[in-house]
Design an enzyme around this catalytic site. Structure first.
Site, PDB file in Angstrom:
ATOM      1  CG  ASP A  31      -2.039   0.967   1.157  1.00 24.78           C
ATOM      2  OD1 ASP A  31      -3.194   0.529   1.175  1.00 24.78           O
ATOM      3  OD2 ASP A  31      -1.773   2.186   1.065  1.00 24.78           O
ATOM      4  CD  GLN A  93     -14.745  -0.045  -1.853  1.00 25.43           C
ATOM      5  OE1 GLN A  93     -15.876  -0.299  -1.433  1.00 25.43           O
ATOM      6  NE2 GLN A  93     -14.252  -0.577  -2.955  1.00 25.43           N
ATOM      7  CG  HIS A  99      -8.675  -3.054  -1.887  1.00 26.09           C
ATOM      8  ND1 HIS A  99      -9.588  -2.304  -2.610  1.00 26.09           N
ATOM      9  CD2 HIS A  99      -8.413  -2.358  -0.758  1.00 26.09           C
ATOM     10  CE1 HIS A  99      -9.841  -1.191  -1.958  1.00 26.09           C
ATOM     11  NE2 HIS A  99      -9.160  -1.195  -0.819  1.00 26.09           N
TER      12      HIS A  99
END
Ligand code: DGP
Length: 113
Positions: A31, A93, A99
């Site tokens: 990330d 989100q 994901h």
């Protein structure tokens, strides 16, 4: 594939990412805005906007299986890790491509807040 989706661009190779694992169905990347010392994203290659739009249980099987295998391969199962799926705006989100967050390397709390 969705042209405006950042994860689809990463999957197509048009956008850079730090790859941890890849197979024909799933990608695992780091990330860019890590919320823990280890923060990975387990992403299906098929463009599915959110958890609520998954129609095929095989998708969940692949994602969860890969998440736990990667966690084990990285030795994260020793101290523990957290798997998170944010679905929709109330859950924060931000990327509309399904994901699973795999977070590890620090103490987490419950309830999450
Ligand atoms: P969520 O808020 O649950 O939709 O999580 C989206 C995550 O994706 C967030 O933690 C930041 C991450 N992210 C956004 N853009 C990019 C990107 O271009 N590359 C990578 N590696 N991660 C991204």
């Amino acid at each position: 594939m969705n042209r405006k989706c950042i994860f689809c661009e990463i999957i197509k190779g048009n956008q850079k990412a730090d790859f941890v694992y890849e197979d024909e169905d799933v990608l695992v990347i780091r990330d860019v805005f890590p919320q823990a010392p280890i923060h990975l994203l387990v992403i299906p290659k098929e463009h599915i906007p959110s958890a609520s739009q998954v129609n095929d249980p095989y998708i969940w099987a692949k994602l969860m299986n890969n998440a736990t295998i990667v966690a084990r391969d990285l030795g994260l199962d020793k101290d523990g890790y957290r798997l998170v799926v944010n679905c929709g705006s109330m859950a924060c989100q931000t990327v509309p491509h399904l994901h699973i967050h795999l977070l590890a390397g620090r103490q987490f709390h419950w309830p999450p807040g």
